[in-house]
Design a protein around this motif. Structure first.
Motif, PDB file in Angstrom:
ATOM      1  N   HIS A  47     -30.236  -3.235 -16.803  1.00 20.05           N
ATOM      2  CA  HIS A  47     -29.195  -2.967 -15.795  1.00 20.05           C
ATOM      3  C   HIS A  47     -29.392  -1.565 -15.241  1.00 20.05           C
ATOM      4  CE1 HIS A  47     -27.447  -1.273 -19.453  1.00 20.05           C
ATOM      5  NE2 HIS A  47     -26.505  -0.677 -18.752  1.00 20.05           N
ATOM      6  N   HIS A  66     -27.697   1.371 -15.157  1.00 23.07           N
ATOM      7  CA  HIS A  66     -27.151   2.648 -15.640  1.00 23.07           C
ATOM      8  C   HIS A  66     -28.248   3.654 -15.974  1.00 23.07           C
ATOM      9  CE1 HIS A  66     -23.054   0.694 -16.845  1.00 23.07           C
ATOM     10  NE2 HIS A  66     -23.130   1.013 -15.566  1.00 23.07           N
ATOM     11  N   ASP A  70     -28.623   5.676 -18.324  1.00 21.85           N
ATOM     12  CA  ASP A  70     -29.129   5.719 -19.703  1.00 21.85           C
ATOM     13  C   ASP A  70     -30.031   4.519 -20.025  1.00 21.85           C
ATOM     14  OD1 ASP A  70     -26.648   4.213 -19.554  1.00 21.85           O
ATOM     15  OD2 ASP A  70     -26.631   4.160 -21.745  1.00 21.85           O
ATOM     16  N   HIS A  71     -30.485   3.812 -18.969  1.00 23.92           N
ATOM     17  CA  HIS A  71     -31.432   2.698 -19.145  1.00 23.92           C
ATOM     18  C   HIS A  71     -32.606   2.772 -18.171  1.00 23.92           C
ATOM     19  CE1 HIS A  71     -28.814   0.570 -21.996  1.00 23.92           C
ATOM     20  NE2 HIS A  71     -27.942   1.388 -21.416  1.00 23.92           N
ATOM     21  N   HIS A 123     -20.797  -6.339 -18.855  1.00 27.13           N
ATOM     22  CA  HIS A 123     -20.926  -4.882 -18.778  1.00 27.13           C
ATOM     23  C   HIS A 123     -20.806  -4.500 -17.306  1.00 27.13           C
ATOM     24  CE1 HIS A 123     -22.298  -1.099 -20.598  1.00 27.13           C
ATOM     25  NE2 HIS A 123     -23.262  -0.975 -19.695  1.00 27.13           N
ATOM     26  N   ASP A 149     -26.922  -3.829 -22.582  1.00 30.54           N
ATOM     27  CA  ASP A 149     -25.563  -3.395 -22.911  1.00 30.54           C
ATOM     28  C   ASP A 149     -24.642  -4.577 -22.671  1.00 30.54           C
ATOM     29  OD1 ASP A 149     -26.618  -0.884 -23.219  1.00 30.54           O
ATOM     30  OD2 ASP A 149     -25.381   0.073 -21.687  1.00 30.54           O
TER      31      ASP A 149
END
Ligand code: NI
Ligand code: MN
Length: 227
Positions: free
Chosen positions: A50, A52, A54-55, A111, A141
């Protein structure tokens, strides 16, 4: 055997059928992963669950330096294409596609998925990878969802990468149920400890897994295992 190396947070290198597959690279902004040299990483494929930060943080760098193929949902893949990534493969939920290492199915996650610049990252997902010798699940997530039972019906899952950090995703108790739903006893934990919101007690989590008859694997950043 599949060799798995942990880069911290939700990022792993999976060596499968001679291909290097990197999931959700968030390495250079992660102080806990400061000993991982991103410029040394080589990928054939980068799979992004996805949008975000942090990915996706190191995805562009790794894809460009390796001339890898980026696989994600349509919105995330096209966002990277606009950054000059030439090899990208857009998918959407429920779709499967064969690659050199096996078949990838993009599955539901509960999410959100906004990209770092505020663009829509579509809807978040996870991946089921079916290869010559078995299948595994990378949840991304997600909350616990009954949709995971469909994965258990369709595939024989050997092991699952599941978030266990709670707050933004499942915590350990729901992850144990998720493992039941997809039909595996072996969990590789992810999405914990990176930020204060998701710090967990490793021993407590392992005990909870043991009580549920599961094996929870918590890797040190930089460590590898073969499964
Ligand atoms: Ni997220
Ligand atoms: Mn995340």
């Amino acid at each position: 055997m599949i060799e798995i190396t942990y880069f911290g947070h939700a990022s792993f290198l999976v060596k499968l059928a001679g291909e290097n597959i990197i999931f959700d690279p968030f390495i250079s902004p992660n102080e806990k992963a400061a000993h991982i040299d991103v410029s040394s990483l080589r990928a054939d494929y980068v799979l992004i669950s996805h949008g975000h930060e942090d990915h996706v943080a190191d995805a562009e760098k790794i894809v460009k330096s390796s001339n890898a193929t980026l696989v994600s949902n349509y919105e995330v893949a096209v966002w990277f294409a606009k950054k000059g990534i030439e090899k990208y493969h857009p998918m959407n939920h429920g779709g499967s596609k064969s690659f050199d290492f096996g078949t990838v199915k993009y599955v539901n996650a509960v999410h959100s998925s906004t990209l770092p610049d505020g663009s829509s990252g579509g809807n978040p997902g996870g991946f089921v990878i079916k290869h010559e010798k078995g299948s595994f699940y990378y949840a991304g997530d997600t909350a616990l969802t009954y949709d995971m039972k469909l994965i258990g019906e369709e595939f024989k899952i050997d092991f699952a990468f599941l978030p266990i950090g709670d707050n933004f995703t499942m915590g350990i108790e729901d992850a144990l149920k998720a493992a039941d739903f997809v039909g595996t006893k072996k969990i590789i934990g992810m999405h914990y400890d990176t930020f204060p919101f998701i710090e967990i007690d490793h021993e407590e989590a392992k005990k909870a897994a043991e009580r549920a008859g599961k094996e929870l694997i918590i890797l040190n950043i930089g460590d590898s295992i073969s499964l």
